[in-house]
Every structure is written in structure tokens, then in C-alpha cells.
Design an enzyme around this catalytic site. Structure first.
Site, PDB file in Angstrom:
ATOM      1  CE1 TYR A   1       1.013  -0.275   4.416  1.00  0.00           C
ATOM      2  CE2 TYR A   1      -0.083   1.855   4.390  1.00  0.00           C
ATOM      3  CZ  TYR A   1       0.733   0.936   5.016  1.00  0.00           C
ATOM      4  OH  TYR A   1       1.280   1.245   6.238  1.00  0.00           O
TER       5      TYR A   1
ATOM      6  CE  LYS B   1       3.017   3.333   3.170  1.00  0.00           C
ATOM      7  NZ  LYS B   1       3.024   3.453   4.627  1.00  0.00           N
TER       8      LYS B   1
ATOM      9  CG  LEU C   1       8.089   2.446   5.080  1.00  0.00           C
ATOM     10  CD1 LEU C   1       7.755   1.122   4.388  1.00  0.00           C
ATOM     11  CD2 LEU C   1       6.854   3.287   5.242  1.00  0.00           C
TER      12      LEU C   1
ATOM     13  CD  GLU D   1       9.678   1.884  10.928  1.00  0.00           C
ATOM     14  OE1 GLU D   1       9.620   2.847  10.160  1.00  0.00           O
ATOM     15  OE2 GLU D   1       9.451   0.718  10.547  1.00  0.00           O
TER      16      GLU D   1
HETATM   17  C1  LIG Z   1       6.199   1.851   9.887  1.00  0.00           C
HETATM   18  C2  LIG Z   1       6.207   3.168   9.209  1.00  0.00           C
HETATM   19  N1  LIG Z   1       7.328   3.907   9.228  1.00  0.00           N
HETATM   20  C3  LIG Z   1       7.382   5.119   8.644  1.00  0.00           C
HETATM   21  C4  LIG Z   1       6.275   5.672   8.012  1.00  0.00           C
HETATM   22  C5  LIG Z   1       6.374   7.037   7.384  1.00  0.00           C
HETATM   23  O1  LIG Z   1       6.417   6.946   5.995  1.00  0.00           O
HETATM   24  P1  LIG Z   1       5.923   8.147   5.073  1.00  0.00           P
HETATM   25  O2  LIG Z   1       6.712   9.346   5.461  1.00  0.00           O
HETATM   26  O3  LIG Z   1       6.253   7.693   3.704  1.00  0.00           O
HETATM   27  O4  LIG Z   1       4.467   8.318   5.312  1.00  0.00           O
HETATM   28  C6  LIG Z   1       5.083   4.933   7.963  1.00  0.00           C
HETATM   29  C7  LIG Z   1       3.905   5.499   7.289  1.00  0.00           C
HETATM   30  O5  LIG Z   1       2.867   4.927   7.243  1.00  0.00           O
HETATM   31  C8  LIG Z   1       5.056   3.657   8.574  1.00  0.00           C
HETATM   32  O6  LIG Z   1       3.925   2.922   8.566  1.00  0.00           O
END
Ligand SMILES: Cc1ncc(COP(=O)(O)O)c(C=O)c1O
Length: 292
Positions: free
Chosen positions: A34, A148, A204, A180
Site C-alpha cells: 500500500y 510497505k 520503512l 521507528e
Molecule cells: C512503519 C512506518 N514507518 C514510517 C512511516 C512514514 O512513511 P511516510 O513518510 O512515507 O508516510 C510509515 C507510514 O505509514 C510507517 O507505517
């Protein structure tokens, strides 16, 4: 609920008319990926980067991308227009498709593509002013957090646990190092230096994370991309979360103790305040979709 019009397999329709087979591997196995793409006043933030990450996630699962970049842009643009633009988070989900329930992924399935538009729930002003609270938890998710994937049970359970412990979010550690949070990347600040965990299989690669690093470097703010120990987090001057829906939000309480020192103890710090301003400036410069 999402905004009225959704997209399913090439068609726009009301949510109530969007039907997916219970044998969809996304439903049965979480076999899908996603994206969430923020739109401000109908203008996308880093659309190309989001679509590139979608491609990388699909490649990891060996699911063919059903659309070209141009087709994605058309479909996403259509969804935003159907829902009257504004501040929207476009959610995209691609699953391997429908098949008899069996573990090995069959070849040649038709991917299921679902998109919906959600009002972009950027935190309220008071959240930026007060900050959020976190608890430290062991990162017990799988070892492919760079994908993701829609299979998010690990993150769901950690977020739930953090809420049950009275906090807004979980700050995750693996083998003594910061990874994270359940749905956002984290940066720490120590002695004026921004510390960001490196991109590997444990986190991520956030689009917001990459943008913040870019903005900080352009502005000449000291920054190191390296592993950040639990001790460094516990003694940090500042901590922030970063994501497409949250933007950048200060963490002012960690494990029931104030984050930071002196006059900024338990309050958003000066490096956050600068980063937040840089991000808002960047948003003001976004171009309409046709310019991408
Ligand atoms: C586990 C995780 N880390 C980091 C992020 C941040 O990613 P982004 O800046 O692309 O939204 C997300 C966003 O959903 C996430 O689910």
C-alpha cells in the site's frame, strides 16, 4: 469513513458498491502492498517518490505493477477530483489478486487495485505545541519492515499496547537501537545534531523522512544518519515522529518522563521548530498534479 468516491480495478464508484472477493489474497494472507500520498489543496507531496516506493514494494513481493506511472497519475488525479480536491490522503492498495487459498503465490493472477481518499488528518495546532507521548517497546515486527506491506498486525498490536499503557505512540527498539514507531519514522536531536536511523530492512524508507533529511541538509542543519542507541534516545534533547499524515510532530514525553533538558524539557525544541517551519515552506511551494 473515507470520502464518497473510491476506485476499484479501473472504476470509480461509491464505497458501498466496491466489492472484493473473500478469496482475495490481500484478505486471506495480507498479500499486498500500500501507499498513502498526501495532497494539500489538490497538490501532491512527492507523488513520484511514493510511486517509486510502491514499485519497490511490489518488486519485493514479485507482484507485477498493474499500471504505468502515467496511468497511476491519471487514476490518482481522478480520485482526487471525484472527491473535490482539498487536503486528502490518497490510500492505494495493490494485492496479488483472487485465488484458491494456498500459500505459494500463483502466477498470472489479476491484481486487485483499490484506492480511497481520506480527509488528511494533520494534527491540530495544540498537538504541535504540546507534543505527544511515547512508550519504549521491543520491536517484534518481522525483518522486512522496508516493504510497505498491508500485513500490519505487528504494528497494530504495538500501537494498541502503547495506547493501553496510556501513550500516543510506541517508540520501537531492536537489539538496543532505535528503529521507528508503529506508523512513522523517528529522529532524535543531541547537542544540535539531528540523528536519523539508517535505511535498512528494519524500517520503512519514509517519504517524509527523506524529505526532512533533504530540507535539513539544504538549510545546513547538522545531521547524522547512523544507528541511535537506546541510551541516546533516553538522553536526547529532542525527539520527533515523521510521516505523511502526521508531517513532523514532537515527542515531549517518553516512558512518562519529559524529553529534553532545561527550558525545553517536556516541550517542543528549537530544532523541531525550525524543521516544522521548513516543512511548511516546502508545502507552500507544491505544484498542481498536472505539473508532475
Ligand atoms: C512503519 C512506518 N514507518 C514510517 C512511516 C512514514 O512513511 P511516510 O513518510 O512515507 O508516510 C510509515 C507510514 O505509514 C510507517 O507505517
Amino acid at each position: 469513513m473515507c470520502l464518497p468516491t473510491v476506485f476499484l480495478n479501473g472504476h470509480y464508484m461509491p464505497l458501498a458498491e466496491a466489492h472484493i472477493s473473500p478469496l482475495d489474497r490481500g484478505f486471506i494472507f495480507g498479500d499486498g502492498v500500500y501507499e498513502v500520498i498526501p495532497f494539500y489543496d489538490g497538490r501532491a507531496l512527492r507523488l513520484t517518490e511514493h510511486l517509486k516506493r510502491l514499485q519497490r514494494s511490489l518488486d519485493e513481493l514479485e507482484i507485477a505493477n498493474p499500471y504505468s506511472i502515467a496511468q497511476w497519475e491519471t487514476h490518482i488525479g481522478g480520485l482526487v477530483t471525484h472527491n473535490n480536491g482539498g487536503n486528502i490522503g490518497v490510500y492505494i492498495q495493490v494485492t496479488r489478486g483472487v485465488a484458491k487459498r494456498d500459500f505459494p503465490p500463483p502466477k498470472g493472477l489479476t491484481q486487485t487495485v483499490f484506492m480511497m481518499a481520506n480527509p488528511l488528518a494533520t494534527p491540530k495546532r495544540e498537538v504541535y505545541e504540546k507534543g505527544i507521548s511515547c512508550v519504549s517497546l521491543d520491536d517484534n515486527r518481522w525483518l522486512r519492515c522496508h516493504i510497505k506491506a498491508t500485513a500490519l498486525l505487528g504494528a497494530v498490536m504495538l500501537k494498541h499496547q502503547s495506547n493501553q499503557e496510556g501513550a500516543d505512540e510506541a517508540l520501537l527498539f531492536r537489539d538496543g537501537y532505535l528503529t521507528e514507531s508503529s506508523a512513522s519514522n523517528i529522529a532524535a536531536v543531541k547537542n544540535g545534531v539531528i540523528l536519523c536511523p539508517p535505511l535498512d530492512n528494519l524500517i520503512l524508507p519514509g517519504i517524509t523522512y527523506e524529505l526532512m533529511i533533504e530540507l535539513a541538509q539544504k538549510a545546513g542543519m547538522p545531521l547524522q544518519i547512523r544507528r541511535v542507541s537506546r541510551r541516546e534516545v533516553n538522553t536526547a534533547d529532542e525527539l520527533w515522529i515523521m510521516s505523511s499524515t502526521k508531517e513532523v510532530v514532537p515527542i515531549t514525553t517518553l516512558d512518562n518522563k519529559p524529553v529534553g533538558h532545561g527550558e525545553h524539557s517536556g516541550k517542543p525544541g528549537p530544532v523541531f521548530t525550525k524543521m516544522y517551519a521548513l516543512f511548511q515552506d516546502y508545502k507552500r511551494g507544491l505544484q498542481p498534479l498536472a505539473h508532475h
